[in-house]
Design a protein around this motif. Structure first.
Motif, PDB file in Angstrom:
ATOM      1  N   ASP A 103      -4.150  10.133   2.474  1.00  0.00           N
ATOM      2  CA  ASP A 103      -3.785  10.644   3.739  1.00  0.00           C
ATOM      3  C   ASP A 103      -3.815   9.341   4.783  1.00  0.00           C
ATOM      4  O   ASP A 103      -4.039   8.163   4.518  1.00  0.00           O
ATOM      5  N   GLY A 104      -3.554   9.638   5.985  1.00  0.00           N
ATOM      6  CA  GLY A 104      -3.453   8.380   7.148  1.00  0.00           C
ATOM      7  C   GLY A 104      -4.772   7.815   7.203  1.00  0.00           C
ATOM      8  O   GLY A 104      -4.636   6.750   7.404  1.00  0.00           O
ATOM      9  N   PRO A 150       1.908  -5.946   8.700  1.00  0.00           N
ATOM     10  CA  PRO A 150       2.543  -5.424   7.516  1.00  0.00           C
ATOM     11  C   PRO A 150       3.675  -4.710   8.288  1.00  0.00           C
ATOM     12  O   PRO A 150       3.726  -4.288   9.431  1.00  0.00           O
ATOM     13  N   ARG A 151       4.908  -4.475   7.319  1.00  0.00           N
ATOM     14  CA  ARG A 151       6.079  -3.759   7.864  1.00  0.00           C
ATOM     15  C   ARG A 151       5.782  -2.325   7.090  1.00  0.00           C
ATOM     16  O   ARG A 151       5.298  -2.169   6.000  1.00  0.00           O
ATOM     17  N   VAL A 152       6.192  -1.233   7.769  1.00  0.00           N
ATOM     18  CA  VAL A 152       5.815   0.113   7.506  1.00  0.00           C
ATOM     19  C   VAL A 152       7.082   0.715   7.034  1.00  0.00           C
ATOM     20  O   VAL A 152       8.097   0.646   8.263  1.00  0.00           O
ATOM     21  N   ILE A 153       7.310   1.197   5.963  1.00  0.00           N
ATOM     22  CA  ILE A 153       8.537   2.182   5.629  1.00  0.00           C
ATOM     23  C   ILE A 153       8.012   3.549   5.467  1.00  0.00           C
ATOM     24  O   ILE A 153       7.224   3.814   4.996  1.00  0.00           O
ATOM     25  N   ILE A 154       8.526   4.514   6.498  1.00  0.00           N
ATOM     26  CA  ILE A 154       8.237   5.797   6.285  1.00  0.00           C
ATOM     27  C   ILE A 154       8.896   6.575   5.276  1.00  0.00           C
ATOM     28  O   ILE A 154      10.195   6.447   4.913  1.00  0.00           O
ATOM     29  N   VAL A 212       0.919  -1.205   0.095  1.00  0.00           N
ATOM     30  CA  VAL A 212       0.261   0.024  -0.198  1.00  0.00           C
ATOM     31  C   VAL A 212       0.967   1.339   0.101  1.00  0.00           C
ATOM     32  O   VAL A 212       1.816   1.332   1.028  1.00  0.00           O
ATOM     33  N   VAL A 213       0.532   2.083  -0.714  1.00  0.00           N
ATOM     34  CA  VAL A 213       1.325   3.322  -0.925  1.00  0.00           C
ATOM     35  C   VAL A 213       0.576   4.463  -0.473  1.00  0.00           C
ATOM     36  O   VAL A 213      -0.580   4.982  -0.967  1.00  0.00           O
ATOM     37  N   ALA A 214       0.997   5.302   0.548  1.00  0.00           N
ATOM     38  CA  ALA A 214       0.095   6.278   1.267  1.00  0.00           C
ATOM     39  C   ALA A 214       1.101   7.607   1.294  1.00  0.00           C
ATOM     40  O   ALA A 214       2.062   7.894   1.731  1.00  0.00           O
ATOM     41  N   ASP A 215       0.341   8.653   0.304  1.00  0.00           N
ATOM     42  CA  ASP A 215       1.159   9.797   0.123  1.00  0.00           C
ATOM     43  C   ASP A 215       0.279  10.935  -0.263  1.00  0.00           C
ATOM     44  O   ASP A 215      -0.774  10.478  -1.008  1.00  0.00           O
ATOM     45  N   ASP A 216       0.070  12.041   0.173  1.00  0.00           N
ATOM     46  CA  ASP A 216      -0.838  13.263  -0.080  1.00  0.00           C
ATOM     47  C   ASP A 216      -0.729  13.651  -1.538  1.00  0.00           C
ATOM     48  O   ASP A 216      -1.279  14.483  -1.952  1.00  0.00           O
ATOM     49  N   GLN A 217       0.500  13.452  -2.074  1.00  0.00           N
ATOM     50  CA  GLN A 217       0.779  13.753  -3.562  1.00  0.00           C
ATOM     51  C   GLN A 217       0.755  12.843  -4.515  1.00  0.00           C
ATOM     52  O   GLN A 217       1.416  11.881  -4.491  1.00  0.00           O
ATOM     53  N   ALA A 218      -0.296  12.909  -5.468  1.00  0.00           N
ATOM     54  CA  ALA A 218      -0.610  12.120  -6.653  1.00  0.00           C
ATOM     55  C   ALA A 218       0.353  11.626  -7.202  1.00  0.00           C
ATOM     56  O   ALA A 218       0.616  10.410  -7.798  1.00  0.00           O
ATOM     57  N   VAL A 273       3.759  -4.851   3.064  1.00  0.00           N
ATOM     58  CA  VAL A 273       4.435  -3.684   3.168  1.00  0.00           C
ATOM     59  C   VAL A 273       3.655  -2.365   3.068  1.00  0.00           C
ATOM     60  O   VAL A 273       2.919  -2.314   1.989  1.00  0.00           O
ATOM     61  N   VAL A 274       3.810  -1.157   3.921  1.00  0.00           N
ATOM     62  CA  VAL A 274       3.168  -0.153   3.671  1.00  0.00           C
ATOM     63  C   VAL A 274       4.211   1.149   3.589  1.00  0.00           C
ATOM     64  O   VAL A 274       5.066   1.184   4.317  1.00  0.00           O
ATOM     65  N   LEU A 275       4.265   1.642   2.277  1.00  0.00           N
ATOM     66  CA  LEU A 275       5.116   3.030   2.493  1.00  0.00           C
ATOM     67  C   LEU A 275       4.238   3.900   2.667  1.00  0.00           C
ATOM     68  O   LEU A 275       3.159   4.676   2.164  1.00  0.00           O
ATOM     69  N   MET A 276       4.738   4.808   3.744  1.00  0.00           N
ATOM     70  CA  MET A 276       3.791   5.582   4.559  1.00  0.00           C
ATOM     71  C   MET A 276       4.291   6.946   4.781  1.00  0.00           C
ATOM     72  O   MET A 276       5.341   7.215   5.160  1.00  0.00           O
ATOM     73  N   ASP A 277       3.839   8.072   4.009  1.00  0.00           N
ATOM     74  CA  ASP A 277       4.471   9.658   4.089  1.00  0.00           C
ATOM     75  C   ASP A 277       4.075   9.956   5.487  1.00  0.00           C
ATOM     76  O   ASP A 277       3.037   9.607   6.099  1.00  0.00           O
ATOM     77  N   VAL A 278       5.095  10.689   6.123  1.00  0.00           N
ATOM     78  CA  VAL A 278       5.144  10.977   7.401  1.00  0.00           C
ATOM     79  C   VAL A 278       4.080  12.349   7.611  1.00  0.00           C
ATOM     80  O   VAL A 278       3.419  12.469   8.724  1.00  0.00           O
ATOM     81  N   ARG A 279       4.090  12.965   6.504  1.00  0.00           N
ATOM     82  CA  ARG A 279       3.467  14.251   6.760  1.00  0.00           C
ATOM     83  C   ARG A 279       2.163  14.347   5.772  1.00  0.00           C
ATOM     84  O   ARG A 279       2.289  14.795   4.618  1.00  0.00           O
TER      85      ARG A 279
END
Length: 224
Positions: free
Chosen positions: A37-38, A81-85, A8-14, A52-58
């Protein structure tokens, strides 16, 4: 043939989400959902159960730190899952807090495609994604400065003297090979000690172990 890694990719920028999806897909990794968003990230993880989750911090509405806490808030299990910030700053208090909450490491957003694919595969295998020098500076800067961000409260009394020694050296950024050489142990023995430390302290990986060493005072900023 083994199942592809699911991310899963989480980031506020498309644009970031699209770029990472293309890179991961080209690397044989399946992106099962993305989130802006979160809150969307937490929902996506519960719905798709990724590796795995790629997680934007902000991010807006719910930042990556709170999302990481919610995703990893349960018991430490192999199925979690493993989370990468994802961050634009390598020395970021939010990144430190996310490591404390259980993230397996962090990547700068300008990471190369090859490094991104390799990082996802690395954390799924059970390793932490650590650049020792940067990680140590990050933790030394923020450990114990703000009690609200410290989520690790571990009792080290259950560790043997040798395990304490291994944890102390681990926190200083030594690799398994360096630990083995310094302690005159085999690589297999070092791996066994680390596995026992993680099990006794209910930690996911080396990233949390390093945070725990500082939070408990076993290692202090600027020591050794």
């Amino acid at each position: 043939m083994s199942e592809p890694l699911r991310v899963v990719v989480a980031d506020d920028q498309a644009l970031v989400r699209t770029g990472f999806r293309m890179i991961l897909t080209a690397g044989g990794i399946e992106v099962v959902a993305d989130a802006a968003d979160g809150a969307e990230a937490v929902d996506a993880v519960r719905r798709t159960r990724p590796d795995v989750v790629l997680m934007d911090v902000r991010m807006p509405r719910m930042d990556g730190l709170e999302a990481t806490r919610r995703v990893l808030g349960g018991p430490v299990t192999a199925a979690a899952p493993r989370v990468i910030i994802l961050t634009t700053f390598d020395l970021d208090q939010y990144v430190y807090a996310a490591l404390s909450a259980g993230a397996s490491g962090f990547l700068l957003k300008d990471v190369s495609p090859e490094h991104l694919v390799a990082a996802v595969r690395l954390v799924r295998s059970g390793d932490a994604l650590l650049a020792p020098a940067i990680t140590r500076r990050l933790i030394e800067r923020y450990a114990n400065r703000d009690g609200r961000t410290a989520t690790l409260h571990r009792d080290l009394a259950g560790l043997t003297p040798r395990e304490l020694e291994v944890l102390r050296l681990l926190a200083r950024g030594l690799s398994n090979a360096e630990l083995a050489a310094g302690l005159q142990l085999s690589d297999a023995t070092v791996k066994t000690h680390i596995a026992r430390i993680l099990s006794k302290l209910q930690l996911r990986d080396r990233a949390q172990a390093i945070v725990a060493a500082y939070e408990t005072g076993l290692v202090t900023p600027g020591s050794g």
